[in-house]
Design a protein around this motif. Structure first.
Motif, PDB file in Angstrom:
ATOM      1  N   SER B  25       0.843  -1.200   0.000  1.00  0.00           N
ATOM      2  CA  SER B  25       0.000   0.000   0.000  1.00  0.00           C
ATOM      3  C   SER B  25       0.876   1.246   0.000  1.00  0.00           C
ATOM      4  CB  SER B  25      -0.937  -0.022   1.206  1.00  0.00           C
ATOM      5  OG  SER B  25      -0.278  -0.562   2.306  1.00  0.00           O
ATOM      6  N   ASP B  26       0.249   2.404  -0.073  1.00  0.00           N
ATOM      7  CA  ASP B  26       0.946   3.701  -0.142  1.00  0.00           C
ATOM      8  C   ASP B  26       1.885   3.782  -1.331  1.00  0.00           C
ATOM      9  OD1 ASP B  26      -0.281   4.626   2.124  1.00  0.00           O
ATOM     10  OD2 ASP B  26       1.256   3.787   3.454  1.00  0.00           O
ATOM     11  N   ILE B  27       1.439   3.240  -2.482  1.00  0.00           N
ATOM     12  CA  ILE B  27       2.263   3.339  -3.687  1.00  0.00           C
ATOM     13  C   ILE B  27       1.824   4.577  -4.466  1.00  0.00           C
ATOM     14  CG2 ILE B  27       2.838   2.209  -5.882  1.00  0.00           C
ATOM     15  CD1 ILE B  27       4.008   0.815  -3.394  1.00  0.00           C
ATOM     16  N   SER B  28       2.803   5.439  -4.752  1.00  0.00           N
ATOM     17  CA  SER B  28       2.491   6.640  -5.534  1.00  0.00           C
ATOM     18  C   SER B  28       2.518   6.286  -7.020  1.00  0.00           C
ATOM     19  CB  SER B  28       3.535   7.714  -5.236  1.00  0.00           C
ATOM     20  OG  SER B  28       3.749   8.504  -6.375  1.00  0.00           O
ATOM     21  N   PRO B  29       1.597   6.851  -7.802  1.00  0.00           N
ATOM     22  CA  PRO B  29       1.609   6.590  -9.257  1.00  0.00           C
ATOM     23  C   PRO B  29       2.895   7.076  -9.916  1.00  0.00           C
ATOM     24  CG  PRO B  29      -0.370   7.811  -8.596  1.00  0.00           C
ATOM     25  CD  PRO B  29       0.514   7.754  -7.407  1.00  0.00           C
ATOM     26  N   MET B  88       4.224   3.412 -12.043  1.00  0.00           N
ATOM     27  CA  MET B  88       3.080   2.739 -11.427  1.00  0.00           C
ATOM     28  C   MET B  88       1.761   3.313 -11.932  1.00  0.00           C
ATOM     29  SD  MET B  88       4.494   0.353 -10.004  1.00  0.00           S
ATOM     30  CE  MET B  88       3.006  -0.428  -9.392  1.00  0.00           C
ATOM     31  N   ARG B  89       1.818   4.482 -12.580  1.00  0.00           N
ATOM     32  CA  ARG B  89       0.572   5.049 -13.123  1.00  0.00           C
ATOM     33  C   ARG B  89       0.033   4.206 -14.268  1.00  0.00           C
ATOM     34  NH1 ARG B  89       4.472   8.853 -15.809  1.00  0.00           N
ATOM     35  NH2 ARG B  89       4.867   9.783 -13.785  1.00  0.00           N
ATOM     36  N   LYS B  90       0.850   3.275 -14.751  1.00  0.00           N
ATOM     37  CA  LYS B  90       0.387   2.329 -15.776  1.00  0.00           C
ATOM     38  C   LYS B  90      -0.571   1.295 -15.181  1.00  0.00           C
ATOM     39  CE  LYS B  90       1.952   3.010 -19.915  1.00  0.00           C
ATOM     40  NZ  LYS B  90       1.207   2.767 -21.146  1.00  0.00           N
ATOM     41  N   PHE B  91      -0.646   1.258 -13.838  1.00  0.00           N
ATOM     42  CA  PHE B  91      -1.520   0.289 -13.169  1.00  0.00           C
ATOM     43  C   PHE B  91      -2.644   1.043 -12.460  1.00  0.00           C
ATOM     44  CE2 PHE B  91       2.690  -1.462 -13.560  1.00  0.00           C
ATOM     45  CZ  PHE B  91       2.454  -2.752 -14.024  1.00  0.00           C
ATOM     46  N   ASP B  92      -3.677   0.281 -12.087  1.00  0.00           N
ATOM     47  CA  ASP B  92      -4.798   0.903 -11.371  1.00  0.00           C
ATOM     48  C   ASP B  92      -4.799   0.453  -9.920  1.00  0.00           C
ATOM     49  OD1 ASP B  92      -5.880   2.264 -13.595  1.00  0.00           O
ATOM     50  OD2 ASP B  92      -6.697   0.350 -14.326  1.00  0.00           O
TER      51      ASP B  92
END
Ligand code: HEM
Ligand code: FES
Lengths: 236, 255
Positions: B25-29, B88-92
Motif C-alpha cells: 500500500s501507499d504506492i504513488s503513481p 506505477m501510473r500504468k496500473f490501477d
C-alpha cells in the motif's frame, strides 16, 4: 587444437534456410496442383485428358513424386528439429504470458503442419491410389469410377464428383484448405525473412501479397469441392 | 495505490521456486516499478523477512540490468521502456500484478527474480568486438562513415543487452540480440575485416548456449525497450548464409 565443426544444417539458421527452401518448393507445387484441379470447370474431357497426359509420362510423374516426397520429409524433419529445440529453450513456462505481436497463423505452424501431413496421406489414399491401384482402392472403399471414353482413360473427373457429393468428404477437404491457407500465409512471407531477402521498403507489400496468395490458394482449392457439393458441377 | 503482488521466490538455482503473494500500500503513481518493489522489500525487512532479489543498476533505462516479466510482458506493459522506466501510473489501484523472472534455459535463475545472463557475454566474446590496436585514440574522421550507415549502425547499437527479446520470444530465441550486435559492427568500416568470422562465430555461440530458433513471431521487437528492428534478424540471416557459402561451409562448434 582441433575443433569440432558444424555444417550449415547443424545451425539454427541453417535449419531455417532448409524450412524456407523446402517450403518454397511445396508452395510451387501447391500452385500448379491448384491450376490442375480447376480444370474440373472445363469439363470431363479436359480433366481426364490432363490426368491421362500425366499418367502417360510415368518417368516425369515419378520424378516429381520423388522430389515432393523428399521435400516434405526434409521440411517435416527441419520443423521437428526446430520445434524440439524451441521447446527445450524454455524448460519452465511463464505463469502468465501475453502475446503482443504474434498471431494464430504463426503460433499454429507446427499444428497446421501436422494436419497437413495427415491430410496429404488421406488425400493420396483417396485419389491417387484409387487411380493407380484400383484393386487396393476398391478394397479400401475409395472412389473408383469406370473408365472414360473410347480410350478407356481413368475417370478422374467422376471420381472427383462422386467424392464431393459426400458432405463428410467435402468438409474434410475444406478444413484442410483452411489449415493450408494459414500455413501458407505465415510461411510465404517468412521465406523472405528467413533467407534475408527482406527490405523495409518492401516488407509491408510482401505481407499483403502473402495474404492475397493464401486467399487465392484457399479459394482455388475450395472451389472444386464446393462446386460439386452444391451441384454446380455434375457427373458425366 | 494499493496492490496485490504475486512475486516469484526461489532460494537458489537448484531449488524449486514458487509465487508468494504480498499486499503493498501507499504506492504513488509516480513511483517506478522498481521503487514499488523497494517499498515491498522495506516492509519485508521490517518484518524480518528476506527481501525479494531483483536486478537493477542505472534506473534510467540505459544499462540493461533490470529485467522482469510483469503480467506476462517483458519489462511490463509500457512500449519502448525498461522496467526501471515503467511507472506505477500504468496500473490501477487494486490491481493484481504477477512478477516473474525472464524464463529461458540459457538464463537460469540465480535467486528470486535475478537470472544469469552471461550467455549474452559469451556471444559477445565470440565476435562482438573489433580487433584493433589499443593505445592513443586515432584522429577523428580518419575513417569516413556515411551518415546513413552511422545512423543505422547506431540503431543496432542501441541494444542494451537486457534480454527482453529472449524473455518475450515464444521460443526463447536470442536472434534479435545477436543480430543487433552482428549488424552493428558489420555495417561499420571498422567491422569489415572480421565480418564473416564474426557472424559465423556469434551464431555458433548463440546455438551453443541453447537458445531457440526464430519463428518470426516478432514478440522480441515489441518487447525491446530500444525498439530494435527485426530487419536486423533478416540481415543476419543473409550474412550468415553468405559467409557459410563463401567459406568452407562449416563453422567451429563452440562450447
Ligand atoms: C503443402 C505443404 C506445405 C507447404 C507449401 C509449406 C510451406 C512452408 C513455408 C513456405 C514455410 C516457411 C519457412 C520459413 O520460416 O522461412 C513453412 C514453415 C513451416 N512448416 Fe510448412 N509447408 C507445408 C507442409 C508442412 C508440413 C507437412 C509440416 C509438418 C510438420 C510443416 C511444418 C512447418 C513448420 C513447423 C514451419 C515453421 C518452422 C519455424 O519457423 O520454426 N509444413 N512451411
Ligand atoms: S536499471 Fe539500468 S536499464 Fe533498468
Amino acid at each position: 587444437m582441433s575443433q569440432a565443426a558444424l555444417t550449415i544444417t547443424d545451425t539454427t539458421l541453417g535449419k531455417k534456410y532448409v524450412m524456407a527452401l523446402s517450403g518454397l518448393v511445396l508452395f510451387g507445387f501447391v500452385i500448379v496442383h491448384m491450376l490442375g484441379n480447376l480444370q474440373v470447370f472445363l469439363g470431363a474431357e479436359a480433366m481426364n485428358g490432363y490426368a491421362h497426359t500425366l499418367q502417360s509420362n510415368p518417368t516425369i510423374v515419378w520424378l516429381v513424386r520423388f522430389v515432393l516426397a523428399a521435400t516434405i520429409i526434409v521440411h517435416f524433419g527441419a520443423a521437428f528439429a526446430l520445434t524440439a529445440q524451441n521447446k527445450k529453450a524454455r524448460p519452465i513456462k511463464y505463469r502468465m504470458k501475453k502475446d503482443v505481436a504474434t498471431n494464430y497463423a504463426a503460433k499454429g505452424m507446427i499444428y497446421g503442419g501436422v494436419v497437413l501431413v495427415a491430410y496429404i496421406i488421406f488425400h493420396l489414399m483417396h485419389f491417387t491410389i484409387a487411380d493407380t491401384a484400383p484393386v487396393i482402392a476398391g478394397k479400401l472403399g475409395y472412389v473408383h469410377s469406370s473408365p472414360f471414353g473410347p480410350e478407356q482413360m481413368p475417370n478422374v473427373y467422376n471420381n472427383v464428383i462422386k467424392s464431393f457429393q459426400n458432405t463428410g468428404m467435402t468438409a474434410v477437404y475444406l478444413v484442410a484448405q483452411v489449415a493450408l491457407g494459414f500455413h501458407l500465409y505465415h510461411g510465404s512471407w517468412s521465406i523472405f525473412q528467413s533467407l534475408g531477402l527482406s527490405h523495409r521498403r518492401y516488407n509491408d507489400a510482401v505481407r499483403s501479397v502473402a495474404v492475397a496468395f493464401a486467399i487465392v490458394v484457399v479459394l482455388g482449392f475450395a472451389a472444386v469441392p464446393i462446386a460439386v457439393w452444391t451441384g454446380f458441377v455434375q457427373a458425366v | 495505490m494499493k496492490l496485490k503482488v504475486h512475486v516469484w521466490r526461489q532460494a537458489n538455482a537448484s531449488s524449486k521456486g514458487k509465487f508468494e503473494t504480498h499486499e503493498v500500500s501507499d504506492i504513488s503513481p509516480d513511483m517506478s516499478f522498481l521503487e514499488m518493489l523497494d517499498v515491498l522489500n522495506e516492509e519485508l525487512v521490517d518484518h524480518e523477512k528476506e527481501p525479494v532479489a531483483f536486478d537493477h543498476d542505472c534506473r534510467e533505462g540505459i544499462c540493461g540490468t533490470c529485467s522482469l516479466v510483469i503480467n506476462g510482458e517483458a519489462h511490463g506493459p509500457q512500449r519502448a521502456a525498461t522496467t526501471c522506466q515503467l511507472h506505477m501510473r500504468k496500473f490501477d489501484d487494486g490491481d493484481e500484478i504477477w512478477v516473474e523472472p525472464f524464463r529461458a534455459g540459457a538464463f537460469p535463475v540465480i535467486r528470486d527474480l535475478v537470472v544469469d545472463r552471461k550467455a549474452f557475454d559469451r556471444i559477445i566474446q565470440a565476435g562482438g568486438f573489433i580487433t584493433a590496436r589499443t593505445g592513443s585514440a586515432c584522429d577523428a574522421n580518419e575513417i569516413p562513415v556515411s551518415k546513413e550507415i552511422a545512423d543505422r549502425a547506431m540503431d543496432a547499437a542501441a541494444c542494451i543487452g537486457c534480454g527482453a527479446c529472449v524473455a518475450a520470444c515464444p521460443n526463447a530465441s536470442a536472434m534479435l540480440f545477436t543480430a543487433a550486435k552482428v549488424r552493428h559492427l558489420n555495417m561499420m568500416p571498422q567491422g569489415q575485416p572480421e565480418r564473416e568470422v564474426r557472424v559465423r562465430n556469434m551464431v555458433s555461440q548463440m546455438d551453443a548456449e541453447g537458445f531457440g530458433a526464430c519463428s518470426n513471431h516478432f514478440e522480441c521487437e515489441a518487447a525491446c525497450p530500444k525498439e530494435i528492428s527485426v530487419e536486423f534478424i533478416a540481415e543476419m540471416n543473409r550474412e550468415f548464409l553468405g559467409a557459410m557459402v563463401k567459406a568452407d561451409n562449416t563453422v567451429p562448434k563452440r562450447g
